[in-house]
Structure formats: structure tokens, C-alpha cells
Design an enzyme around this catalytic site. Structure first.
Site, short mmCIF file in Angstrom:
data_model
loop_
_atom_site.label_atom_id
_atom_site.label_comp_id
_atom_site.label_asym_id
_atom_site.label_seq_id
_atom_site.Cartn_x
_atom_site.Cartn_y
_atom_site.Cartn_z
N TRP A 106 0.80 -1.31 0.00
CA TRP A 106 -0.19 0.09 -0.05
C TRP A 106 0.95 1.35 0.06
O TRP A 106 0.21 2.31 -0.22
CB TRP A 106 -1.02 0.27 1.18
CG TRP A 106 -0.23 -0.21 2.68
CD1 TRP A 106 -0.11 -1.49 3.24
CD2 TRP A 106 0.70 0.74 3.42
NE1 TRP A 106 0.67 -1.38 4.38
CE2 TRP A 106 1.13 -0.12 4.42
CE3 TRP A 106 0.91 1.86 3.39
CZ2 TRP A 106 2.09 0.50 5.36
CZ3 TRP A 106 1.74 2.54 4.16
CH2 TRP A 106 2.39 1.69 5.04
N ASN A 107 2.16 1.24 0.46
CA ASN A 107 2.90 2.53 0.65
C ASN A 107 3.10 3.32 -0.81
O ASN A 107 3.40 4.46 -0.58
CB ASN A 107 4.21 2.28 1.47
CG ASN A 107 5.17 1.50 0.94
OD1 ASN A 107 4.78 0.25 0.20
ND2 ASN A 107 6.20 1.31 1.39
N HIS B 158 -3.31 -6.60 -5.58
CA HIS B 158 -2.86 -5.16 -4.56
C HIS B 158 -3.10 -5.46 -3.17
O HIS B 158 -3.77 -6.32 -2.90
CB HIS B 158 -3.70 -4.00 -5.21
CG HIS B 158 -2.66 -2.71 -5.11
ND1 HIS B 158 -1.73 -2.33 -4.10
CD2 HIS B 158 -2.28 -1.80 -6.07
CE1 HIS B 158 -1.15 -1.35 -4.32
NE2 HIS B 158 -1.31 -0.92 -5.75
N GLY C 1 6.51 -6.25 0.21
CA GLY C 1 5.59 -6.35 1.55
C GLY C 1 6.68 -6.75 2.57
O GLY C 1 7.76 -6.47 2.89
N GLU D 62 10.82 -8.25 -2.36
CA GLU D 62 11.26 -6.84 -1.76
C GLU D 62 10.65 -6.64 -0.56
O GLU D 62 9.38 -6.40 -0.47
CB GLU D 62 11.14 -5.76 -2.79
CG GLU D 62 12.02 -4.63 -2.67
CD GLU D 62 11.36 -3.79 -1.64
OE1 GLU D 62 11.79 -3.70 -0.52
OE2 GLU D 62 10.39 -2.69 -2.07
N LEU D 63 11.36 -6.74 0.53
CA LEU D 63 10.83 -6.74 1.85
C LEU D 63 11.34 -5.56 2.78
O LEU D 63 11.47 -4.45 1.99
CB LEU D 63 11.19 -8.06 2.69
CG LEU D 63 10.83 -9.43 1.81
CD1 LEU D 63 11.36 -10.44 2.68
CD2 LEU D 63 9.49 -9.51 1.53
N CYS E 293 10.37 1.39 2.61
CA CYS E 293 11.25 0.41 2.98
C CYS E 293 12.65 0.83 3.05
O CYS E 293 13.57 0.47 3.64
CB CYS E 293 11.05 -0.89 2.30
SG CYS E 293 11.11 -0.44 0.44
N GLU F 36 12.02 -2.47 12.19
CA GLU F 36 11.68 -1.44 11.27
C GLU F 36 10.63 -0.53 11.97
O GLU F 36 9.83 -0.96 12.24
CB GLU F 36 11.41 -2.02 10.23
CG GLU F 36 11.17 -0.72 8.80
CD GLU F 36 10.86 -1.44 7.54
OE1 GLU F 36 10.77 -0.84 6.76
OE2 GLU F 36 10.32 -2.78 7.58
#
Length: 455
Positions: free
Chosen positions: A132-133, A157, A209, A231-232, A265, A361
Site C-alpha cells: 500500500w505504501n 494489490h 511487503g 522486496e521486503l 522500506c 523497522e
């Protein structure tokens, strides 16, 4: 109530709902994507480029409309939303302009002297699971290189972004993309795990995510021998070793920490500063962060808006409160917020390796600053995280800066403010930040068949 709904984080009110797909609808979408694959991958490159070029133009011409959608979905300040939509169009255009060169045969020099070459081609239906970002940007960097390559796309999505997901699908349809080449699916996590990934027609999965989501998807994909790109998260270090212009360094720190309200991220989240510079840097950074207000709806110039949801804000509050309870210090800003999605920017100091915040994080406008006794200590702190996405190094000695960059366990390193994120630069990380690359020529290679042909 459907899982796919738009809840305005400014008000907490549900604005739109979209029906969650049934199992039958999910299977039908896979069928359409598979049926569209051969006609699409054999469509001449020039025709594919013309279609997607029109989509690139639409991202630019409709940027304000698209920005209003994601302002409502996840609270992105309007100016940043416009920039995201326009940058997404630039990504599309980059692949339109360069796909032919990227897909050219790679001639091999082999000792037998025969003609040997790598022929590059599509593979089939690829599933994308998006966050969502950055509702447009993340989709653009996954979907469009794959579409230019000739793959077809299933796109799931984030449940809070069905409106922007629908807008992307509409742009592609209006640009002339054949039916089935891009299928927007409002699937549940269970449907993805039980129906989509196991289907033999689905050849790969790309997820952006959380660690938890990445591990779950990779586990299912592994059981079915599907390639995965992940891609975390990230907890990127911002290492300050020396500076000619401390004001510029501090401004860069503010910009990278607070962009997208701190919900990025690859934002710098941990500021690691040599002892002799620490007091000056921490004082300046704290004052600058504390001076940034949370913007209001429609404020085009706001740097910080609300977080994506009240739940996200509460999670950040809990993390920072836990750090303070364990002994961290609030150097600037305030953690005393209301119960809505607004979180004021803040800076923490005194975080130690014994604290949970050292390893977590912080996904919002809260940074942490660390004192390093020397260069080796700075590298140790920078690498002392489960994540390895990006890093930034500030140093007036070019050789030392490059040496430190080589020692950082990260997928991307920026030196002295040099931008490390653009359409033609590969994006990705190491460790628990995932694996695989997006953007640049590498972004077209992840789901490519590199076929050896010897003649």
C-alpha cells in the site's frame, strides 16, 4: 464487509468498497491471463511499445486524479502522490524505450567456435502481490517490464488500495492492452496460497511487503517450484563520517526519513554518526525533524501526512513507547499523539543492542541516532540489523567512503547524497530485505527465459 475497502486515514471513514473475488472469479482470471499469453508475447515489440507508451502518457496526464485516489486510500500528501504517478509513467516509458535493446540476443564466445547465443523471452503468467505504501510505483516497476517482455500479469494489490488498483487496470485497458494480459484480482491471502500460486500456469511470483508475507509466499511458491522475487523491509543506515556542509547532510537526513510519512522500506531509519560529530548532528537533526508538521488533506507541499491507517499508527506508537520504556531517550518531537493515524515526527537516541527497537523497522516518521566511536564501530552498527536493503554514507574522503560502502551488507549504497533510485538503477536488498532486483535492465530479467541456442 469486503476485505477490499478504502478507509480514509484522515477521517477513519470507509469511502468505497470493492467485492472480494470468489474462487470461480480467481480461476477465470488465471484462465484469461493464460489465454492472453501467447498472443501477447508474439505481438511485435513495436505494437507492445505503442500500447504501453499510451499508458505512460496517462500516468502523467492523470497524475493529480491518481494522487487524489491514494491520498484517500493511504494518506499520501498530494504533492508526493502527483510525483509518484508521474515517476510511474517514467518507469513505463523507460521500458518502452529500452526493451528492444534489453531483449537482444547475447552472443557467447565459446571454445568450440560454434554459434552460441542466449535468446531472451517471456515465460507466461506472473503474479504480483503489491503493498500500500507506493500504490502506483510498486506496480509500475513490477508489471511493466514483464508486460514489455511479453509475460502476462495477475495483480493482487493491498486490500486498502483497490481504487488505485482499478485505476491502473483502467489505464491499461484504455491504452489498448488486450483483455487478459493484465488481470486485477481482489483475492484473499488464502486464495493466493490455495489457488493462484499452485496453478501450473502461473510461472512466478513477485511480492513487495513485510517479512511475514514474504516468508509465507516463498514457502508456498517453494513447494510448487515457482521462482520468487521478494522486496521486503529495511532499516537503512545513514552513516556520517565527515561533512563539508552539515546543513546539507541534515536536510538529506530529514528528507529520506520523512518521505512518504516515513513509510518507505528504503528510507534511512538509523543515523550513525562518529563521536566528534554526534552532538552537532543530533541537535540539528532533532530540531529539523521536530519542526516538520503533519499536513492536512489537500496540502500539496506537505512532507508528512497521516500514516496509512490507525492500526499502523498504533503499531508505531507501541514500538516507540517500548523503546522508551527500555531506556531510549526522546531527543526531539513528541510521542504523545491522539488515537488517530497522525504521528508527529520524532527522533530517539540511546537505543542499545539489548532493545527490540535495535532490530525492528520503525515504519513511520520516527528515526534513531547512534554514536559510533570510530569507522569500524559505525560499520558494525550499520550491519547490526536483520535487514540489508539500502544504506547511505557521508564522507569527504572518497576512498574511505567507497571502502565503507564495500563493507556495508546492503543491496544499494548511496555516497554523499548521490541518488540510488531511478528508472535505470536496479533496486533490491540482501538478508531479510529479500532477493531479486527491480528497475533497470535487471528488472526485466527476473521472469525471463534465457534460452541457450547453439547452431
Amino acid at each position: 464487509m469486503s476485505e477490499y475497502r478504502v478507509t480514509d486515514p484522515y477521517t477513519g471513514q470507509v469511502v468505497k468498497e470493492f467485492p472480494t473475488a470468489t474462487d470461480e472469479q480467481i480461476r477465470a482470471a488465471i484462465e484469461r491471463a493464460d489465454a492472453a499469453y501467447e498472443p501477447w508475447c508474439t505481438t511485435p515489440m513495436a505494437e507492445r511499445a505503442a500500447i504501453l507508451g499510451r499508458a505512460a502518457d496517462a500516468f502523467a496526464s492523470r497524475s493529480r486524479e491518481l494522487a487524489e485516489i491514494i491520498r484517500t486510500e493511504m494518506g499520501k500528501p498530494l504533492g508526493q502522490g502527483i510525483a509518484e504517478a508521474e515517476f510511474s509513467g517514467e518507469i513505463v516509458q523507460y521500458y518502452v524505450d529500452n526493451a528492444e535493446a534489453f531483449l537482444a540476443d547475447e552472443v557467447l564466445e565459446v571454445r568450440s567456435g560454434v554459434d552460441a547465443r542466449i535468446r531472451k523471452s517471456a515465460q507466461g503468467v506472473i503474479l504480483g502481490i503489491m503493498p500500500w505504501n507506493f500504490p502506483y510505483y510498486q506496480v509500475a516497476r513490477f508489471a511493466f517490464p514483464n508486460l514489455m517482455l511479453g509475460n502476462t500479469v495477475l495483480l493482487k494489490h493491498a486490500p486498502q488500495c483497490p481504487w488505485s488498483a482499478t485505476a491502473i487496470a483502467e489505464i491499461l485497458a484504455e491504452a489498448g492492452l488486450p483483455a487478459g494480459a493484465y488481470e486485477n484480482i481482489f483475492a484473499t491471502n488464502e486464495q493466493i496460497a490455495d489457488i493462484v500460486i499452485p496453478d501450473p500456469r502461473v510461472r512466478g511470483v513477485s511480492l513487495t511487503g513485510s517479512e511475514r508475507a514474504g516468508a509465507a509466499v516463498a514457502e508456498v511458491a517453494g513447494r510448487h517450484l515457482k521462482k520468487v522475487v521478494l522486496e521486503l523491509g529495511g532499516s537503512d543506515p545513514f552513516v556520517v563520517l565527515s561533512a563539508d556542509d552539515m546543513d546539507a547532510v541534515v536536510q538529506a537526513a530529514v528528507d529520506t526519513r520523512l518521505e512518504n510519512s516515513g513509510q518507505s522500506c528504503n528510507a534511512s531509519k538509523r543515523f550513525i554518526v562518529l563521536d566528534e560529530l554526534y552532538d552537532d548532528f543530533a541537535s540539528r537533526l532533532g530540531a529539523a525533524i521536530a519542526a516538520v508538521p503533519v499536513g492536512e488533506p489537500g496540502d500539496e507541499d506537505a512532507l508528512v501526512g497521516p500514516l496509512s491507517s490507525q492500526a499502523a499508527a498504533e503499531r508505531l506508537r507501541q514500538q516507540t513507547a517500548s523503546a522508551v520504556a527500555e531506556g531510549a531517550e526522546v531527543l526531539a518531537g513528541s510521542l504523545d499523539d491522539g488515537g488517530d493515524a497522525r504521528v508527529a515526527p520524532a527522533l530517539l537516541g540511546g537505543v542499545t543492542e539489548q532493545m527490540q527497537a535495535y532490530r525492528e523497522e520503525l515504519f513511520g516518521p520516527v528515526g534513531t541516532v547512534y554514536r559510533a566511536k570510530d569507522v569500524d564501530d559505525a560499520v558494525r552498527i550499520a550491519n547490526g540489523t536483520p535487514f540489508g536493503l539500502g544504506a547511505r554514507v557521508w564522507c569527504t574522503d572518497p576512498e574511505l567512503a567507497l571502502a565503507v560502502a564495500d563493507r556495508l551488507d546492503a543491496g544499494m549504497v548511496s555516497i554523499n547524497g548521490a541518488g540510488s533510485e531511478d528508472v535505470d538503477m536496479p533496486f533490491g536488498g540482501t538478508k531479510r530485505s529479500g532477493f531479486g532486483r527491480e528497475l533497470g535492465p535487471h528488472g526485466m530479467e527476473e521472469f525471463m527465459n534465457k534460452k541457450l541456442v547453439v547452431g
